[in-house]
Design a protein around this motif. Structure first.
Motif: not given
Ligand code: ATP
Ligand code: MG
Lengths: 323, 501
Positions: A78-82, A94-98, A229-238
C-alpha cells in the motif's frame, strides 16, 4: 531446588546460553565471522524483531495474532502504491500505513472481545483479507525510488572497529526499548500479564479487560505495519508476497524467548534472544554455504519443539512450594 | 441511628430461567460487620456480584452514600469504594504476590512503576496479617490458604468504605482467622462497613453485629446477632430444625488384620519428612495440623500426585508403585483435592460429565459406561449429596461454590474406592450439608471403606476419626487413637509441643 522465580526465567537463560554458544562457535569456526556479523543480526532481522515484539504482547495476554505477516506485506504494497502510483509524500504514507495497521489490530481485537470469537479465527480472517488486498493492488512488486526512503535505508552509523549499523536496526532496537518499558514499567503492561494469567480474575480485580485486549491487538497491528515499514527500508520496494509466514517466525521467536504460549509469563527481552537465535541459525547456515535454506526451518522447528517441551515440564512441575 | 452507607432494594436476578435472587433488600452500616448467611445456592455470592457489577440485576436499585448508583463493572465498584474478596481466590497466579496486591494501584515514580517501593509496601502489608512471604515470588507457588490471605491483603489495602468478604475463612486455620478478625476489627473502628459471608456459626457470633439471611434467593430476615439464638439462626437458614449428628459410638475400633494401605518411611524432600501410616479398611484416619504442616502433602504422596523420594507404599501388604494418580486410581484410591478450581472441576463441562470423569478414567476410555448406568449413578449421588439445582446438564461453573464442592466429592464417591482421601471436603459447605457429608463418611467407613480425612476444623476431625495423625512442621509427630477424653485442646497441645501423646 530452584526458586519459582528462577524457574520462570529458565527458558530465557537456556536461550541466552544457546545464543552465546552459537556466537562463540561461529567466531571460532568462520574467520569472516566478526563484530559486524553480530550487527548484521540486528540489521537483517529488524523487521522480525518488531513483528515478534507485537506478537509478544498478544501472546502474553493469552491470545494469538496470525495476521502479522499479511499486515506487514500489505503495508509495503500500500505504501509503495501510494508513493509510486499516487505520488504521495513518503513520510506521510508511512504514518498512514502505521495507522492502518493499528486500526486493523483494534478492529480484530474488538471482534475477538465483543463477538467472543477465537483470536485464531479472527486473525486468520485478517491474514486472508490483507494478503488478498496485497494482490488486489498488484501481482508484482513495486520498487520505490524515493529520496526520503533511500536516505533512511542507506543511513548507517559507523561504530568502532570498522563496523556499522543501519538506522533501521537502530529503530528496531528503539521499539524494543519502548516495549520493554511499557510492559515492565507501565500499568498497562501489568494488565496485559494479568489478562494472560486469568481473564476472569483480571476482570474481578478491576482490570479494564475490554480496553486492554483491544490495546494489545492494536499494538500488534502497529508492530506488524512497522515491520512492513522496516521491510520497505530493507528492500526499497513493496512486494505482495513479502512477510508470508512472518507471523509463524515471530511466534517461534517469542516461544524460544521463553514466553508461555498460554499467556502470562515472558518478556520482550526474551523475545530479542529468540530473534537473535533465529538470526544466528540463518547466519551459520549461510557461512556453511552448502546447506539449503530449508535447514533453517528444520533447525528452528526442532528448537521450538525443544522449548515447548521445556515449558510443559515446567508447568508439570508447578506443585506449590512449601509455605 | 446513622444512615446506611449501602442499600440494595428489590434486587432480582435470573440465570436462564433459574431465579437466583428474588426482590432482596440489603443494607450495610458504616463501622459494622454484617454477616450474610444462607445455604449453598441461597444467592449470597450472586448478591455480591450484582453489587460489584459482575452481574447486572434484572430489577432493583443500589444506593451508595444516599445516592442511587449503577455499577456495571468491578473496576467501577472499586472506584466507588467497594473492595471485594470473591469466594474462589480470584487473583492471577502468574503474577507475583506484590503485583497481585497492587494490580491497578501500583506505586509510581515519574509515571513508571516503582518496583522497589511496591515490593517493600507489599511485604509490609503482608506482614500485618502475620505472614512472612517472598513477595516477588509468583502467587501460584504458594498454597491456597496463603493465596486467600493475599486476596484479603489486597482487598484491605484498597482503603475502601465497603469491604466485602465472601467466605474468606474457608481454607484458613484458627490462627489465620484470628489475624483476619484483628484486621476486620481495626477496619470496623475506622468506620469501614464490612460484609462477611461464612458458614461457620462461631465466627458469626464472634465478630458480626448484624446478620442477613437468605434462603432460595429470597430474603428471610435481618437481625442483630446478639438478639438471635443459634438454633433460631440455623432454622431461619435451612427452613427447619437441624438434626444433630449422633455421636460415633465405637470410637476406638481395634485395627484388625493387615492395613489396607501402609506407608513405610514415605517422604519427599521439602514437602514432608518420612512417615509411617496405616489405614485399615473401615477406619477413618484424620489428619490434624496447622496450615502448611504437611497435611495435603501426605495425601498427595499416597495418591501418587507427587513423587516420593524415600520409602514405599504397601497395599494389602503388597508393595505398590504409585507413581502417577492413574496408578492410584487403578488401585481404587480416590483423592478429593482441596483445590477444586485448579485441580478439580472442569468448568466448561456439565455437572454430569464432571461427576463421571474419575470413574470413566478408571475404566479406561475404551470401555465407556452405558448411558443408563451413568444417569443412574449421577442421579443417586446428586440426591445423596443434595446437589442443587438438581439438573445434571448445567455447566458446573454455574453452580454455587458449595455445590461445586459437592460435585467434586461425588466424582470420587462414584468410583467406590477402597481408600478415600478427603482433603477439606466440607470447605464452603453449609451447615446442613456438612452434617450430611459427615454422616456419609461414617456410613462409608462402616461399609468397609478406608478414609483419610483432612480438615482444618479440629472438631470435625475429632468427630469422625478413629485414629488421628498430628502433623507439625512437615512431620507426622504423633498418631493417637481417638477417645472421649481427647478434645481439640489436647490436639492443639500436641501441635504446639510437638510431643507424642
Ligand atoms: N453464572 C451462573 N449461571 C447460572 N446460574 C448461576 C450462576 N451463578 C449462580 N447461579 C445459581 O444461582 C444460585 C445462587 O448461587 P450463589 O453462588 O449466589 O450461592 P451462594 O449463596 O453463594 O452459595 P455458596 O454458599 O455455595 O457459595 C444457585 O442456584 C446457582 O446455581
Ligand atoms: Mg457463594
Amino acid at each position: 531446588m530452584m526458586s519459582p522465580a528462577m524457574r520462570r526465567r529458565l527458558p530465557a537463560v537456556v536461550t541466552a546460553t544457546l545464543l552465546v554458544a552459537m556466537i562463540v562457535s561461529g567466531y571460532l569456526r568462520y574467520p569472516k565471522f566478526d563484530g559486524q556479523a553480530i550487527y548484521d543480526l540486528f540489521i537483517d532481522n529488524g523487521f522480525l524483531l518488531v513483528a515478534a515484539i507485537g506478537a509478544t504482547f498478544v501472546i502474553l495476554s493469552g491470545g494469538i495474532d496470525l495476521s502479522v505477516g499479511a499486515v506487514a506485506g500489505f503495508s509495503t504494497m500500500f505504501a509503495a502504491w501510494l508513493i509510486v502510483r499516487q505520488g504521495w509524500t513518503s513520510w506521510l504514507v508511512i504514518l498512514i500505513v502505521l495507522a492502518i495497521g493499528t486500526l486493523a489490530g483494534l478492529l480484530m481485537g474488538a471482534a475477538i472481545h465483543y463477538l467472543e470469537i477465537q483470536p485464531f479465527i479472527v486473525t486468520l480472517a485478517g491474514l486472508f483479507l490483507f494478503r488478498g488486498l496485497c494482490f488486489v493492488i498488484d501481482d508484482n512488486s513495486i520498487s520505490i525510488r524515493d529520496p526520503f526512503i533511500a536516505g533512511i535505508a542507506e543511513a548507517r552509523f559507523q561504530l568502532p572497529g570498522g563496523t556499522s549499523i543501519t538506522l533501521s536496526a537502530f529503530i528496531a532496537i528503539a521499539v524494543l526499548a519502548v516495549a520493554a518499558y511499557v510492559l515492565h514499567y507501565m500499568r498497562f503492561g501489568r494488565q496485559v500479564y494479568a489478562l494472560g494469567g486469568s481473564e476472569q480474575s483480571a476482570l474481578l480485580m478491576g482490570v479494564p479487560v475490554a480496553r486492554t485486549k483491544l490495546a494489545v491487538y492494536a499494538v500488534s497491528g502497529f508492530c506488524s505495519a512497522f515491520a512492513g515499514v522496516l521491510y520497505i527500508f530493507y528492500i526499497q520496494s513493496g512486494d505482495p508476497s513479502i512477510g508470508v509466514g512472518l507471523e509463524l517466525d515471530a511466534i517461534a521467536a517469542v516461544v524460544i524467548g521463553g514466553t508461555l504460549l498460554t499467556g502470562g509469563t515472558g518478556t520482550v527481552l526474551g523475545t530479542l534472544l529468540g530473534v537473535l537465535v533465529f538470526g544466528m541459525v540463518k547466519t551459520i547456515l549461510n557461512f556453511e554455504g552448502t546447506l539449503s535454506s530449508w535447514w533453517v526451518r528444520i533447525f528452528v522447528g526442532s528448537l521450538l519443539l525443544a522449548f515447548i517441551l521445556l515449558q510443559r515440564l515446567m508447568v508439570a512441575r508447578k506443585t506449590p512450594a512449601p509455605a | 441511628m446513622t444512615e446506611p452507607v449501602l442499600e440494595m432494594k428489590g434486587i432480582s436476578k435470573e440465570f436462564s430461567g433459574a431465579r437466583a435472587l428474588v426482590g432482596v433488600d440489603f443494607r450495610l452500616f458504616p463501622g459494622e460487620i454484617h454477616a450474610l448467611m444462607g445455604e449453598n445456592g441461597a444467592g449470597k455470592s450472586t448478591l455480591i456480584k450484582v453489587l460489584t457489577g459482575v452481574y447486572h440485576p434484572d430489577a432493583g436499585q443500589v444506593t451508595l452514600d444516599g445516592e442511587v448508583v449503577r455499577i456495571t463493572s468491578p473496576l467501577q465498584a472499586q472506584k466507588a469504594g467497594i473492595s471485594t474478596v470473591y469466594q474462589e481466590v480470584n487473583l492471577c497466579t502468574n503474577l507475583s504476590v506484590a503485583e497481585n496486591v497492587f494490580l491497578g494501584r501500583e506505586p509510581r515514580r515519574m509515571g513508571a512503576i516503582h518496583w522497589a517501593r511496591m515490593r517493600s509496601d507489599a511485604a509490609q502489608l503482608v506482614r500485618r496479617v502475620g505472614l512472612e512471604l517472598d513477595v516477588s515470588a509468583p502467587l501460584g507457588s504458594y498454597p491456597l490458604a496463603i493465596q486467600q490471605l493475599v486476596a484479603i491483603v489486597r482487598a484491605v489495602a484498597i482503603s475502601a468504605k465497603v469491604l466485602i468478604l465472601d467466605e474468606p475463612t474457608s481454607s484458613l486455620d484458627r490462627s489465620e482467622v484470628e489475624q483476619l478478625f484483628a484486621v476486620m476489627r481495626r477496619l470496623k473502628e475506622q468506620g469501614v462497613a464490612i460484609l462477611f459471608v461464612t458458614h461457620f456459626l462461631e465466627q458469626v457470633y464472634e465478630i458480626c453485629d448484624r446478620v442477613t439471611i437468605l434462603r432460595n434467593g429470597a430474603l428471610v430476615g435481618e437481625h442483630m446477632v446478639a438478639e438471635l439464638e443459634r438454633k433460631r439462626l440455623v432454622q431461619l437458614m435451612i427452613g427447619k430444625a437441624l438434626g444433630e449428628l449422633e455421636e460415633l459410638t465405637e470410637h476406638i475400633r481395634p485395627a484388625v488384620g493387615k492395613a489396607m494401605i501402609r506407608a513405610e518411611g514415605l517422604g519427599r524432600n521439602g514437602a514432608i519428612a518420612p512417615f509411617n501410616l496405616d489405614v485399615h479398611a473401615g477406619e477413618v484416619v484424620g489428619l490434624a495440623g496447622l496450615l502448611g504442616s504437611g497435611r495435603t502433602e501426605v495425601a498427595r504422596l499416597l495418591f501418587g500426585a507427587d513423587h516420593a523420594d524415600s520409602g514405599k507404599v504397601l497395599i494389602d501388604g503388597e508393595p505398590a508403585n504409585l507413581r502417577t494418580p492413574n496408578a492410584a486410581i487403578e488401585r481404587s484410591i480416590a483423592f478429593c483435592s482441596e483445590n477444586r478450581r485448579a485441580e478439580g472441576l472442569v468448568p466448561e463441562l456439565s455437572v454430569r460429565e464432571n461427576m463421571i470423569l474419575a470413574l470413566q478414567a478408571a475404566r479406561g476410555w475404551t470401555r465407556p459406561l452405558s448411558t443408563e448406568k451413568r444417569d443412574e449413578l449421577v442421579a443417586r449421588y446428586m440426591k445423596a449429596l443434595d446437589i442443587r439445582p438438581s439438573n445434571p446438564d448445567l455447566p458446573v461453573s454455574s453452580l454455587s461454590g458449595g455445590n461445586q464442592q459437592k460435585v467434586l466429592l461425588a466424582r470420587w464417591l462414584i468410583t467406590q474406592p477402597r481408600l478415600l482421601i478427603l482433603d477439606e471436603p466440607t470447605r464452603g459447605i453449609d451447615i446442613g450439608a456438612k452434617t450430611e457429608i459427615q454422616k456419609l463418611v461414617v456410613e462409608l467407613s462402616e461399609g468397609g471403606m478406608a478414609v483419610l480425612f483432612i480438615s482444618a476444623e479440629l472438631e470435625e476431625v475429632l468427630r469422625l476419626s478413629h485414629t488421628i495423625g498430628v502433623l507439625r512442621d512437615r512431620q507426622l509427630v504423633s498418631q493417637i487413637a481417638n477417645a472421649p477424653e481427647i478434645n481439640a485442646d489436647r490436639i492443639m497441645e500436641i501441635i504446639a509441643s510437638g510431643a507424642p501423646a
